[in-house]
Structures are given as C-alpha cells and as structure tokens.
Motif scaffolding. Structure first.
Motif, PDB file in Angstrom:
ATOM      1  N   PRO A 176      -9.046  -5.276 -27.532  1.00  0.00           N
ATOM      2  CA  PRO A 176      -8.405  -4.139 -26.836  1.00  0.00           C
ATOM      3  C   PRO A 176      -9.071  -2.796 -27.166  1.00  0.00           C
ATOM      4  O   PRO A 176      -9.161  -1.923 -26.306  1.00  0.00           O
ATOM      5  CB  PRO A 176      -6.959  -4.164 -27.331  1.00  0.00           C
ATOM      6  CG  PRO A 176      -6.752  -5.509 -27.917  1.00  0.00           C
ATOM      7  CD  PRO A 176      -8.087  -6.013 -28.353  1.00  0.00           C
ATOM      8  N   ILE A 177      -9.532  -2.645 -28.398  1.00  0.00           N
ATOM      9  CA  ILE A 177     -10.222  -1.410 -28.799  1.00  0.00           C
ATOM     10  C   ILE A 177     -11.503  -1.267 -27.985  1.00  0.00           C
ATOM     11  O   ILE A 177     -11.777  -0.211 -27.408  1.00  0.00           O
ATOM     12  CB  ILE A 177     -10.535  -1.423 -30.322  1.00  0.00           C
ATOM     13  CG1 ILE A 177      -9.239  -1.426 -31.125  1.00  0.00           C
ATOM     14  CG2 ILE A 177     -11.431  -0.245 -30.702  1.00  0.00           C
ATOM     15  CD1 ILE A 177      -9.416  -1.751 -32.605  1.00  0.00           C
ATOM     16  N   ILE A 178     -12.272  -2.345 -27.925  1.00  0.00           N
ATOM     17  CA  ILE A 178     -13.529  -2.340 -27.159  1.00  0.00           C
ATOM     18  C   ILE A 178     -13.235  -2.118 -25.675  1.00  0.00           C
ATOM     19  O   ILE A 178     -13.938  -1.364 -25.003  1.00  0.00           O
ATOM     20  CB  ILE A 178     -14.325  -3.633 -27.414  1.00  0.00           C
ATOM     21  CG1 ILE A 178     -14.888  -3.609 -28.848  1.00  0.00           C
ATOM     22  CG2 ILE A 178     -15.432  -3.817 -26.380  1.00  0.00           C
ATOM     23  CD1 ILE A 178     -15.533  -4.896 -29.298  1.00  0.00           C
ATOM     24  N   GLY A 179     -12.181  -2.754 -25.164  1.00  0.00           N
ATOM     25  CA  GLY A 179     -11.806  -2.584 -23.756  1.00  0.00           C
ATOM     26  C   GLY A 179     -11.536  -1.132 -23.408  1.00  0.00           C
ATOM     27  O   GLY A 179     -11.983  -0.631 -22.361  1.00  0.00           O
ATOM     28  N   ARG A 180     -10.814  -0.428 -24.295  1.00  0.00           N
ATOM     29  CA  ARG A 180     -10.532   0.994 -24.045  1.00  0.00           C
ATOM     30  C   ARG A 180     -11.816   1.820 -24.116  1.00  0.00           C
ATOM     31  O   ARG A 180     -11.995   2.776 -23.362  1.00  0.00           O
ATOM     32  CB  ARG A 180      -9.493   1.513 -25.046  1.00  0.00           C
ATOM     33  CG  ARG A 180      -8.069   1.040 -24.719  1.00  0.00           C
ATOM     34  CD  ARG A 180      -7.008   1.731 -25.553  1.00  0.00           C
ATOM     35  NE  ARG A 180      -7.050   1.382 -26.968  1.00  0.00           N
ATOM     36  CZ  ARG A 180      -6.513   0.289 -27.503  1.00  0.00           C
ATOM     37  NH1 ARG A 180      -5.882  -0.575 -26.721  1.00  0.00           N
ATOM     38  NH2 ARG A 180      -6.585   0.067 -28.792  1.00  0.00           N
ATOM     39  N   MET A 181     -12.723   1.442 -25.001  1.00  0.00           N
ATOM     40  CA  MET A 181     -13.981   2.179 -25.138  1.00  0.00           C
ATOM     41  C   MET A 181     -14.907   1.935 -23.947  1.00  0.00           C
ATOM     42  O   MET A 181     -15.678   2.819 -23.561  1.00  0.00           O
ATOM     43  CB  MET A 181     -14.658   1.817 -26.460  1.00  0.00           C
ATOM     44  CG  MET A 181     -13.836   2.282 -27.663  1.00  0.00           C
ATOM     45  SD  MET A 181     -14.563   1.820 -29.238  1.00  0.00           S
ATOM     46  CE  MET A 181     -15.845   3.079 -29.366  1.00  0.00           C
ATOM     47  N   ILE A 182     -14.817   0.775 -23.343  1.00  0.00           N
ATOM     48  CA  ILE A 182     -15.568   0.493 -22.114  1.00  0.00           C
ATOM     49  C   ILE A 182     -15.002   1.373 -20.995  1.00  0.00           C
ATOM     50  O   ILE A 182     -15.756   2.010 -20.247  1.00  0.00           O
ATOM     51  CB  ILE A 182     -15.503  -1.008 -21.753  1.00  0.00           C
ATOM     52  CG1 ILE A 182     -16.321  -1.829 -22.766  1.00  0.00           C
ATOM     53  CG2 ILE A 182     -15.985  -1.256 -20.328  1.00  0.00           C
ATOM     54  CD1 ILE A 182     -16.109  -3.335 -22.676  1.00  0.00           C
ATOM     55  N   ALA A 183     -13.664   1.439 -20.918  1.00  0.00           N
ATOM     56  CA  ALA A 183     -13.015   2.277 -19.894  1.00  0.00           C
ATOM     57  C   ALA A 183     -13.364   3.757 -20.071  1.00  0.00           C
ATOM     58  O   ALA A 183     -13.458   4.488 -19.087  1.00  0.00           O
ATOM     59  CB  ALA A 183     -11.498   2.082 -19.945  1.00  0.00           C
ATOM     60  N   GLN A 184     -13.590   4.189 -21.313  1.00  0.00           N
ATOM     61  CA  GLN A 184     -13.972   5.580 -21.591  1.00  0.00           C
ATOM     62  C   GLN A 184     -15.446   5.851 -21.279  1.00  0.00           C
ATOM     63  O   GLN A 184     -15.891   6.992 -21.338  1.00  0.00           O
ATOM     64  CB  GLN A 184     -13.770   5.909 -23.082  1.00  0.00           C
ATOM     65  CG  GLN A 184     -12.351   5.917 -23.559  1.00  0.00           C
ATOM     66  CD  GLN A 184     -12.290   6.013 -25.093  1.00  0.00           C
ATOM     67  OE1 GLN A 184     -13.224   5.679 -25.804  1.00  0.00           O
ATOM     68  NE2 GLN A 184     -11.155   6.487 -25.588  1.00  0.00           N
ATOM     69  N   GLY A 185     -16.201   4.785 -21.015  1.00  0.00           N
ATOM     70  CA  GLY A 185     -17.628   4.956 -20.736  1.00  0.00           C
ATOM     71  C   GLY A 185     -18.490   5.040 -21.990  1.00  0.00           C
ATOM     72  O   GLY A 185     -19.620   5.529 -21.936  1.00  0.00           O
ATOM     73  N   ARG A 186     -17.963   4.559 -23.120  1.00  0.00           N
ATOM     74  CA  ARG A 186     -18.718   4.623 -24.377  1.00  0.00           C
ATOM     75  C   ARG A 186     -19.447   3.321 -24.705  1.00  0.00           C
ATOM     76  O   ARG A 186     -20.435   3.338 -25.428  1.00  0.00           O
ATOM     77  CB  ARG A 186     -17.780   4.963 -25.532  1.00  0.00           C
ATOM     78  CG  ARG A 186     -17.339   6.411 -25.506  1.00  0.00           C
ATOM     79  CD  ARG A 186     -16.607   6.788 -26.789  1.00  0.00           C
ATOM     80  NE  ARG A 186     -16.481   8.223 -26.901  1.00  0.00           N
ATOM     81  CZ  ARG A 186     -15.357   8.890 -26.664  1.00  0.00           C
ATOM     82  NH1 ARG A 186     -14.262   8.252 -26.287  1.00  0.00           N
ATOM     83  NH2 ARG A 186     -15.344  10.200 -26.784  1.00  0.00           N
ATOM     84  N   LEU A 187     -18.947   2.200 -24.197  1.00  0.00           N
ATOM     85  CA  LEU A 187     -19.536   0.897 -24.499  1.00  0.00           C
ATOM     86  C   LEU A 187     -19.728   0.091 -23.220  1.00  0.00           C
ATOM     87  O   LEU A 187     -19.053   0.325 -22.225  1.00  0.00           O
ATOM     88  CB  LEU A 187     -18.621   0.090 -25.434  1.00  0.00           C
ATOM     89  CG  LEU A 187     -18.263   0.682 -26.792  1.00  0.00           C
ATOM     90  CD1 LEU A 187     -17.330  -0.266 -27.539  1.00  0.00           C
ATOM     91  CD2 LEU A 187     -19.506   0.974 -27.612  1.00  0.00           C
ATOM     92  N   VAL A 188     -20.654  -0.848 -23.289  1.00  0.00           N
ATOM     93  CA  VAL A 188     -20.798  -1.853 -22.236  1.00  0.00           C
ATOM     94  C   VAL A 188     -20.789  -3.221 -22.909  1.00  0.00           C
ATOM     95  O   VAL A 188     -21.185  -3.369 -24.066  1.00  0.00           O
ATOM     96  CB  VAL A 188     -22.087  -1.663 -21.392  1.00  0.00           C
ATOM     97  CG1 VAL A 188     -21.988  -0.433 -20.525  1.00  0.00           C
ATOM     98  CG2 VAL A 188     -23.320  -1.612 -22.254  1.00  0.00           C
ATOM     99  N   LYS A 189     -20.341  -4.206 -22.137  1.00  0.00           N
ATOM    100  CA  LYS A 189     -20.172  -5.566 -22.652  1.00  0.00           C
ATOM    101  C   LYS A 189     -20.957  -6.495 -21.743  1.00  0.00           C
ATOM    102  O   LYS A 189     -20.811  -6.433 -20.519  1.00  0.00           O
ATOM    103  CB  LYS A 189     -18.675  -5.889 -22.614  1.00  0.00           C
ATOM    104  CG  LYS A 189     -18.257  -7.214 -23.141  1.00  0.00           C
ATOM    105  CD  LYS A 189     -16.723  -7.265 -23.065  1.00  0.00           C
ATOM    106  CE  LYS A 189     -16.167  -8.571 -23.543  1.00  0.00           C
ATOM    107  NZ  LYS A 189     -14.694  -8.577 -23.523  1.00  0.00           N
ATOM    108  N   ALA A 190     -21.807  -7.323 -22.345  1.00  0.00           N
ATOM    109  CA  ALA A 190     -22.600  -8.277 -21.560  1.00  0.00           C
ATOM    110  C   ALA A 190     -22.539  -9.644 -22.231  1.00  0.00           C
ATOM    111  O   ALA A 190     -22.501  -9.739 -23.462  1.00  0.00           O
ATOM    112  CB  ALA A 190     -24.047  -7.805 -21.461  1.00  0.00           C
ATOM    113  N   GLN A 191     -22.547 -10.673 -21.399  1.00  0.00           N
ATOM    114  CA  GLN A 191     -22.534 -12.035 -21.939  1.00  0.00           C
ATOM    115  C   GLN A 191     -23.815 -12.290 -22.715  1.00  0.00           C
ATOM    116  O   GLN A 191     -24.905 -11.908 -22.297  1.00  0.00           O
ATOM    117  CB  GLN A 191     -22.392 -13.031 -20.784  1.00  0.00           C
ATOM    118  CG  GLN A 191     -21.963 -14.406 -21.215  1.00  0.00           C
ATOM    119  CD  GLN A 191     -21.597 -15.264 -20.017  1.00  0.00           C
ATOM    120  OE1 GLN A 191     -22.317 -15.288 -19.029  1.00  0.00           O
ATOM    121  NE2 GLN A 191     -20.485 -15.949 -20.098  1.00  0.00           N
ATOM    122  N   SER A 192     -23.673 -12.935 -23.875  1.00  0.00           N
ATOM    123  CA  SER A 192     -24.824 -13.274 -24.701  1.00  0.00           C
ATOM    124  C   SER A 192     -25.688 -14.298 -23.970  1.00  0.00           C
ATOM    125  O   SER A 192     -25.176 -15.218 -23.344  1.00  0.00           O
ATOM    126  CB  SER A 192     -24.350 -13.856 -26.036  1.00  0.00           C
ATOM    127  OG  SER A 192     -25.423 -14.433 -26.735  1.00  0.00           O
TER     128      SER A 192
END
Length: 145
Positions: free
Chosen positions: A70-86
């Motif tokens: 959830p922390i990472i999810g909020r940071m993605i929504a803020q435009g600070r992180l991106v998540k990609a499949q390994s």
C-alpha cells in the motif's frame, strides 16, 4: 522529589517514546513534500540503490509485503515510483524511482538535516546512541523475534 514510576524506569518505554517522537518530527518535516515517514524510508532505500524488488525493499526496512504494497501504491499514485514485472521472476516486481523522486532528493534530505540540526539531535551523543541502538537491534535479530 518523587520516585520515578516503574513505567519510567523501563528502557522499552523510553525507546517507544523516542520512536514515536521521531515519527512525529519527521512527519512535520515531510508534510510539505506530502510524504509519510514510511514513504520517506522507501525513498531512502531507493535513493541508495534504485530498481529493487519489492521483497528487497521490505527486507531492508523490516516490513512485510502486505504492509509495503500500500505504501508503494500511494507513491506510484504520487508519481514518485514505477512498478514493473521482473524479467527473471514473473511473480516479483521491480520498484524504480521516477525523475520526480530523484529531483526531490536534495530538498527532502536538506529539510530533514536542517530540522535535526535545529533540534540539536546531531552531535556526539547521537553517534553513541546510534551505536548502542544498532547493538540492541543486532541482539534482537539474533533472538529471531
């Protein structure tokens, strides 16, 4: 002079109060950046080494995936992180900093540093306290809590 209460004589209570106060202090400093203390810790990990698996971030912070996602999810929504499949493990995800998070690093770190200096938290006693807390946490790690 009144005798200290049993509660006031407990090391665990002083550590708990210090932890709570640090969290409040950081929350105040990070508020203008719209960051929580937990989000700041994620940034610290990634500023040191970008593109980590969620699991690796969790291991460094001592957080489970259920708490971290959830922390990472909020940071993605803020435009600070991106998540990609390994590419090597389709069940795992690589977390990376965006340019926004990279460009904010200096300002955030300076704001934190300025606050700690203004509160006289950075001194030789702080260095000694850090050593003692690291020893204490290493002892707890050996207990396999």
């Amino acid at each position: 002079m009144a005798m200290p209460s049993k509660l006031d004589q407990q090391l665990c209570f002083e550590v708990y109060k210090a932890s709570s106060n640090f969290t409040k202090l950081y929350a105040r400093v990070l508020q203008p950046f719209q960051l929580t203390f937990s989000q700041y810790l994620v940034l610290l990990v990634l500023w040191e080494k970008d593109q980590l698996l969620t699991k690796e971030i969790g291991e460094q912070l001592g957080l489970g995936i259920g708490t971290l996602n959830p922390i990472i999810g909020r940071m993605i929504a803020q435009g600070r992180l991106v998540k990609a499949q390994s590419e090597t493990d389709k069940r795992a995800f690589v977390i990376s900093l965006t340019e926004k998070a990279k460009s904010e690093q200096q300002a955030i770190e300076q704001a934190v540093y300025d606050k700690l200096v203004s509160c006289n938290i950075i001194d030789t006693n702080a260095i000694e306290l850090m050593k003692n807390l690291k020893s204490l946490n290493a002892a707890f790690a050996e207990m396999d809590l």
